[in-house]
Design a protein around this motif. Structure first.
Motif, short mmCIF file in Angstrom:
data_model
loop_
_atom_site.label_atom_id
_atom_site.label_comp_id
_atom_site.label_asym_id
_atom_site.label_seq_id
_atom_site.Cartn_x
_atom_site.Cartn_y
_atom_site.Cartn_z
N LEU A 51 16.59 61.35 2.35
CA LEU A 51 16.82 60.60 1.43
C LEU A 51 15.89 60.75 0.23
N PHE A 52 14.49 60.91 0.78
CA PHE A 52 13.57 61.22 -0.18
C PHE A 52 13.93 62.46 -1.08
N GLN A 53 14.41 63.47 -0.43
CA GLN A 53 14.47 64.94 -0.95
C GLN A 53 15.87 64.64 -1.89
N LEU A 54 16.73 64.13 -1.47
CA LEU A 54 17.93 63.91 -2.09
C LEU A 54 17.80 63.21 -3.41
N LYS A 55 16.79 61.93 -3.40
CA LYS A 55 16.54 61.27 -4.49
C LYS A 55 15.75 62.35 -5.70
N GLN A 56 14.90 62.91 -5.12
CA GLN A 56 14.17 64.11 -5.96
C GLN A 56 14.98 64.83 -6.91
N LYS A 57 16.07 65.33 -5.94
CA LYS A 57 16.95 66.49 -6.55
C LYS A 57 17.93 65.64 -7.43
N LEU A 58 18.15 64.36 -7.36
CA LEU A 58 18.83 63.67 -8.40
C LEU A 58 18.14 63.20 -9.54
N GLY A 59 16.72 63.14 -9.42
CA GLY A 59 15.77 62.82 -10.45
C GLY A 59 15.64 61.22 -10.29
N GLN A 60 15.62 60.61 -9.42
CA GLN A 60 15.44 59.19 -9.37
C GLN A 60 14.31 58.87 -8.81
#
Length: 60
Positions: A51-60
Motif C-alpha cells: 500500500l505504501f509503494q502504491l501510494k508513492q507511485k500515485l503521489g499521495q
C-alpha cells in the motif's frame, strides 16, 4: 472513507483495528466493501508495504 469516524481518510491509511471492526460487523456492499476487504487482507497478512509503494507511485 466516505463515512464514520474516519470520514475523509484514504482507505489505505485506515488502522487495522477499524478494518477488523468493519470485518466483524460486515463490510458494506459494492466497490467500497471490496476495497475495504482488500485493504484488510493486505494489512493482516503483513503486506502493508504494498500500500505504501502504491501510494508513492500515485503521489499521495
Amino acid at each position: 472513507m466516505p463515512f464514520g469516524k474516519y470520514k475523509g481518510t484514504i482507505i489505505a491509511d485506515l488502522p487495522v483495528y477499524y478494518l477488523e471492526w468493519l470485518h466483524n460487523k460486515g463490510m458494506p456492499p459494492g466497490k467500497l466493501g471490496m476495497l475495504l476487504s482488500t485493504t484488510y487482507e493486505i494489512k493482516i497478512n503483513g503486506m502493508a508495504s504494498l500500500l505504501f509503494q502504491l501510494k508513492q507511485k500515485l503521489g499521495q
